[in-house]
Scaffold this motif. Structure first.
Motif, PDB file in Angstrom:
ATOM      1  N   GLN A 274       0.929  -1.065  -0.041  1.00 49.97           N
ATOM      2  CA  GLN A 274       0.115   0.149  -0.117  1.00 49.97           C
ATOM      3  C   GLN A 274       0.999   1.281   0.125  1.00 49.97           C
ATOM      4  O   GLN A 274       0.664   2.033  -0.810  1.00 49.97           O
ATOM      5  CB  GLN A 274      -0.850   0.117   1.381  1.00 49.97           C
ATOM      6  N   ASP A 275       1.797   1.421   0.783  1.00 47.44           N
ATOM      7  CA  ASP A 275       2.799   2.284   0.682  1.00 47.44           C
ATOM      8  C   ASP A 275       3.587   2.658  -0.318  1.00 47.44           C
ATOM      9  O   ASP A 275       3.922   3.500  -0.880  1.00 47.44           O
ATOM     10  CB  ASP A 275       3.736   2.512   2.187  1.00 47.44           C
ATOM     11  N   GLU A 276       3.938   1.676  -1.215  1.00 46.18           N
ATOM     12  CA  GLU A 276       4.827   1.752  -2.247  1.00 46.18           C
ATOM     13  C   GLU A 276       3.863   1.863  -3.565  1.00 46.18           C
ATOM     14  O   GLU A 276       4.410   2.132  -4.693  1.00 46.18           O
ATOM     15  CB  GLU A 276       5.448   0.421  -2.365  1.00 46.18           C
ATOM     16  N   GLY A 277       2.490   1.817  -3.282  1.00 47.24           N
ATOM     17  CA  GLY A 277       1.572   2.022  -4.353  1.00 47.24           C
ATOM     18  C   GLY A 277       1.637   0.837  -5.359  1.00 47.24           C
ATOM     19  O   GLY A 277       1.335   0.992  -6.516  1.00 47.24           O
ATOM     20  N   LYS A 278       1.834  -0.267  -4.900  1.00 43.76           N
ATOM     21  CA  LYS A 278       1.806  -1.558  -5.567  1.00 43.76           C
ATOM     22  C   LYS A 278       0.916  -2.502  -5.266  1.00 43.76           C
ATOM     23  O   LYS A 278       0.875  -3.645  -5.585  1.00 43.76           O
ATOM     24  CB  LYS A 278       3.285  -2.282  -5.497  1.00 43.76           C
ATOM     25  N   ALA A 279       0.094  -2.121  -4.285  1.00 46.39           N
ATOM     26  CA  ALA A 279      -1.036  -3.124  -3.742  1.00 46.39           C
ATOM     27  C   ALA A 279      -1.829  -3.666  -4.975  1.00 46.39           C
ATOM     28  O   ALA A 279      -2.311  -2.675  -5.816  1.00 46.39           O
ATOM     29  CB  ALA A 279      -1.829  -2.434  -2.681  1.00 46.39           C
ATOM     30  N   PRO A 280      -2.181  -5.037  -4.916  1.00 48.57           N
ATOM     31  CA  PRO A 280      -2.972  -5.387  -6.006  1.00 48.57           C
ATOM     32  C   PRO A 280      -4.348  -4.963  -5.676  1.00 48.57           C
ATOM     33  O   PRO A 280      -4.807  -4.440  -4.725  1.00 48.57           O
ATOM     34  CB  PRO A 280      -2.805  -7.024  -5.801  1.00 48.57           C
ATOM     35  N   TYR A 281      -5.276  -5.486  -6.810  1.00 49.44           N
ATOM     36  CA  TYR A 281      -6.725  -5.234  -6.743  1.00 49.44           C
ATOM     37  C   TYR A 281      -7.326  -5.941  -5.379  1.00 49.44           C
ATOM     38  O   TYR A 281      -8.145  -5.239  -4.744  1.00 49.44           O
ATOM     39  CB  TYR A 281      -7.523  -5.677  -8.175  1.00 49.44           C
ATOM     40  N   LEU A 282      -6.704  -7.113  -5.094  1.00 48.72           N
ATOM     41  CA  LEU A 282      -7.250  -7.779  -3.970  1.00 48.72           C
ATOM     42  C   LEU A 282      -6.420  -8.576  -3.258  1.00 48.72           C
ATOM     43  O   LEU A 282      -5.240  -9.256  -3.802  1.00 48.72           O
ATOM     44  CB  LEU A 282      -8.299  -8.726  -4.535  1.00 48.72           C
ATOM     45  N   TYR A 283      -6.007  -8.359  -1.966  1.00 56.72           N
ATOM     46  CA  TYR A 283      -5.110  -9.278  -1.306  1.00 56.72           C
ATOM     47  C   TYR A 283      -5.886 -10.035  -0.048  1.00 56.72           C
ATOM     48  O   TYR A 283      -6.598  -9.212   0.844  1.00 56.72           O
ATOM     49  CB  TYR A 283      -4.177  -8.176  -0.647  1.00 56.72           C
ATOM     50  N   VAL A 284      -5.837 -11.172  -0.100  1.00 57.84           N
ATOM     51  CA  VAL A 284      -6.446 -11.982   0.764  1.00 57.84           C
ATOM     52  C   VAL A 284      -5.578 -12.817   1.689  1.00 57.84           C
ATOM     53  O   VAL A 284      -4.564 -13.688   1.189  1.00 57.84           O
ATOM     54  CB  VAL A 284      -7.422 -12.967   0.004  1.00 57.84           C
ATOM     55  N   GLU A 285      -5.804 -12.838   3.014  1.00 53.59           N
ATOM     56  CA  GLU A 285      -4.882 -13.599   3.911  1.00 53.59           C
ATOM     57  C   GLU A 285      -5.695 -14.620   4.716  1.00 53.59           C
ATOM     58  O   GLU A 285      -6.782 -14.393   4.864  1.00 53.59           O
ATOM     59  CB  GLU A 285      -4.192 -12.701   4.651  1.00 53.59           C
ATOM     60  N   VAL A 286      -5.180 -15.803   4.757  1.00 53.41           N
ATOM     61  CA  VAL A 286      -5.951 -16.883   5.540  1.00 53.41           C
ATOM     62  C   VAL A 286      -5.044 -17.635   6.681  1.00 53.41           C
ATOM     63  O   VAL A 286      -3.836 -17.468   6.187  1.00 53.41           O
ATOM     64  CB  VAL A 286      -6.682 -17.788   4.683  1.00 53.41           C
ATOM     65  N   ASP A 287      -5.553 -17.997   7.602  1.00 49.34           N
ATOM     66  CA  ASP A 287      -4.724 -18.537   8.583  1.00 49.34           C
ATOM     67  C   ASP A 287      -5.616 -19.152   9.665  1.00 49.34           C
ATOM     68  O   ASP A 287      -7.076 -19.023   9.543  1.00 49.34           O
ATOM     69  CB  ASP A 287      -3.897 -17.675   9.413  1.00 49.34           C
ATOM     70  N   PHE A 288      -5.151 -19.853  10.649  1.00 47.80           N
ATOM     71  CA  PHE A 288      -6.020 -20.372  11.703  1.00 47.80           C
ATOM     72  C   PHE A 288      -6.862 -19.558  12.341  1.00 47.80           C
ATOM     73  O   PHE A 288      -6.304 -18.123  12.329  1.00 47.80           O
ATOM     74  CB  PHE A 288      -5.404 -21.263  12.512  1.00 47.80           C
ATOM     75  N   LYS A 289      -7.925 -19.627  12.762  1.00 43.21           N
ATOM     76  CA  LYS A 289      -8.631 -18.585  13.337  1.00 43.21           C
ATOM     77  C   LYS A 289      -7.959 -17.867  14.665  1.00 43.21           C
ATOM     78  O   LYS A 289      -8.217 -16.696  14.979  1.00 43.21           O
ATOM     79  CB  LYS A 289     -10.069 -18.985  14.023  1.00 43.21           C
ATOM     80  N   GLU A 290      -7.458 -18.839  15.296  1.00 43.74           N
ATOM     81  CA  GLU A 290      -6.484 -18.089  16.517  1.00 43.74           C
ATOM     82  C   GLU A 290      -5.513 -17.250  16.224  1.00 43.74           C
ATOM     83  O   GLU A 290      -5.091 -15.953  16.800  1.00 43.74           O
ATOM     84  CB  GLU A 290      -5.735 -19.356  17.278  1.00 43.74           C
ATOM     85  N   VAL A 291      -5.137 -17.154  15.016  1.00 44.54           N
ATOM     86  CA  VAL A 291      -3.922 -16.243  14.397  1.00 44.54           C
ATOM     87  C   VAL A 291      -4.713 -15.110  13.758  1.00 44.54           C
ATOM     88  O   VAL A 291      -4.662 -14.161  14.004  1.00 44.54           O
ATOM     89  CB  VAL A 291      -3.080 -16.861  13.323  1.00 44.54           C
ATOM     90  N   THR A 292      -5.800 -15.291  13.030  1.00 41.83           N
ATOM     91  CA  THR A 292      -6.493 -14.302  12.532  1.00 41.83           C
ATOM     92  C   THR A 292      -7.229 -13.384  13.527  1.00 41.83           C
ATOM     93  O   THR A 292      -7.488 -11.954  13.225  1.00 41.83           O
ATOM     94  CB  THR A 292      -7.633 -14.747  11.214  1.00 41.83           C
ATOM     95  N   SER A 293      -7.403 -13.890  14.455  1.00 39.64           N
ATOM     96  CA  SER A 293      -8.393 -13.144  15.522  1.00 39.64           C
ATOM     97  C   SER A 293      -7.347 -12.157  16.086  1.00 39.64           C
ATOM     98  O   SER A 293      -7.660 -11.006  16.467  1.00 39.64           O
ATOM     99  CB  SER A 293      -8.887 -14.021  16.647  1.00 39.64           C
ATOM    100  N   LYS A 294      -6.253 -12.559  16.447  1.00 39.23           N
ATOM    101  CA  LYS A 294      -5.144 -11.761  16.935  1.00 39.23           C
ATOM    102  C   LYS A 294      -4.927 -10.613  16.042  1.00 39.23           C
ATOM    103  O   LYS A 294      -4.761  -9.425  16.504  1.00 39.23           O
ATOM    104  CB  LYS A 294      -3.924 -12.507  17.400  1.00 39.23           C
ATOM    105  N   LYS A 295      -4.908 -11.138  14.927  1.00 43.32           N
ATOM    106  CA  LYS A 295      -4.278 -10.197  13.740  1.00 43.32           C
ATOM    107  C   LYS A 295      -5.443  -8.957  13.555  1.00 43.32           C
ATOM    108  O   LYS A 295      -5.097  -7.659  13.324  1.00 43.32           O
ATOM    109  CB  LYS A 295      -3.664 -10.890  12.465  1.00 43.32           C
ATOM    110  N   ALA A 296      -6.464  -9.467  13.385  1.00 42.40           N
ATOM    111  CA  ALA A 296      -7.677  -8.499  13.361  1.00 42.40           C
ATOM    112  C   ALA A 296      -7.889  -7.306  14.394  1.00 42.40           C
ATOM    113  O   ALA A 296      -8.003  -6.380  14.477  1.00 42.40           O
ATOM    114  CB  ALA A 296      -9.243  -9.238  13.171  1.00 42.40           C
ATOM    115  N   ALA A 297      -7.416  -8.000  15.785  1.00 39.21           N
ATOM    116  CA  ALA A 297      -7.347  -7.021  16.865  1.00 39.21           C
ATOM    117  C   ALA A 297      -6.536  -6.196  16.784  1.00 39.21           C
ATOM    118  O   ALA A 297      -6.711  -5.092  17.288  1.00 39.21           O
ATOM    119  CB  ALA A 297      -7.171  -7.960  18.036  1.00 39.21           C
TER     120      ALA A 297
END
Length: 328
Positions: A96-119
């Motif tokens: 995002q900072d570099e102006g190179k972000a793609p149209y869509l960026y999707v990250e998946v992981d175990f819920k225990e990890v994504t919950s921490k990241k979302a927080a």
């Protein structure tokens, strides 16, 4: 035979490697190996890593970034990225900072990890602003949903759920897609790994699958590497199914990918990472662990596989015409 509890304990321990990787990256950033304005937000306890670990992590990062930029820079069509077992990776925020972000960026992981990241994304304005003020963030569900960034929970061993998540995220299977799996698939059982690779091949017709993980389990260094990880509860469940560079390539080709190539990190570092960057980082710290460095780098590899329905990736990769296809 592995039991359900064995599988669960390995899963929990593998999730802990996420914190380890983030701490290693922060160590590199603090020593000026690389720039990352976001990783410190994800690390509770900063650790000072040894020069060999810093250099190894830099090599991994530099190889990944160079291949990712090749993908993003080719053609003018919209693109998307799918990061499997993304952990606390900060690539989206940097792009995002570099102006190179793609149209869509999707990250998946175990819920225990994504919950921490979302927080954390919800807590820090510099992260929240990058996903957009209108983003829907749920710590409970472990989800972040915005127009161009999605963070979603999934167990990679369930490819039907992967399909559901890709649909929920609004992925367009016809768009060029860069799939990331850094030290992820090797922790799955071989059948699950093959299923993920097959699912990705059947789902995305124009795609690059980027893999970074361990190889060469049978020599003394490889055995020690496995013991070290097992002592932390992290069994490399897939390493004997794909113990060599050839086996990594075969993993993709057997599941239908058009081309695949795998190099060990010693070769990647000396022949693919930019020479100017190598010279810069080799001046950052006193370094005398050359023998161990060579051995360590021979036990990690980058592999990538290509599906090229759009004809975008003829020149993609380490060097021209070095990838193998099923006919070669």
């Amino acid at each position: 035979m592995a039991t359900e509890s064995d599988s669960h304990s390995n899963t929990v321990a593998v999730q802990a490697t996420n914190d380890d990787a983030s701490a290693s990256k922060l160590s590199c950033v603090k020593k000026s190996y690389m720039k990352d304005d976001y990783i410190h937000l994800f690390v509770r306890k900063p650790l000072k890593r040894s020069p060999i670990i810093n250099r190894g992590y830099f090599a991994r990062w530099a190889a990944f970034r160079k291949l990712l930029y090749q993908f993003l820079d080719v053609g003018s069509t919209k693109k998307q990225i799918l990061s499997l077992g993304a952990g606390f990776d900060t690539t989206y925020f940097q792009l995002q900072d570099e102006g190179k972000a793609p149209y869509l960026y999707v990250e998946v992981d175990f819920k225990e990890v994504t919950s921490k990241k979302a927080a954390l994304i919800e807590s820090y304005s510099q992260l929240r602003s990058k996903v957009g003020e209108t983003a829907s963030i749920s710590r409970e569900k472990g989800e972040v949903l915005s127009d161009h960034y999605k963070l979603l929970p999934v167990d990679l061993r369930d490819t039907q759920k992967l399909s559901d998540i890709a649909a929920l995220a609004g992925m367009d299977t016809s768009l060029p897609t860069f799939i990331i799996a850094e030290c992820v698939l090797i922790y799955l059982d071989p059948d699950s790994t093959r299923a993920v690779v097959s699912w990705a091949n059947q789902t995305f017709t124009t795609a690059v699958f980027f893999l970074y993980e361990q190889i060469n389990p049978d020599d003394a260094f490889g055995q020690q590497m496995i013991r070290n990880l097992e002592s932390r509860g992290c069994a490399l469940l897939g390493i004997y199914a794909t113990p060599s560079l050839l086996a990594k390539e075969k993993l993709f080709l057997d599941q239908g990918w058009q081309r695949a190539v795998a190099w060990d990190m010693l070769r990647v570092y000396s022949e693919f990472v930019d020479a100017q960057e190598r010279r810069r980082i080799e001046r950052l710290e006193l370094f005398d662990e050359f023998e161990e460095w060579y051995m360590m780098q021979e036990h990690y590899c980058v592999a990538y596989a290509i599906n090229d329905a759009m004809g975008l990736f003829e020149d993609f990769g380490f060097s021209d015409n070095k990838s193998v296809s099923p006919s070669s």
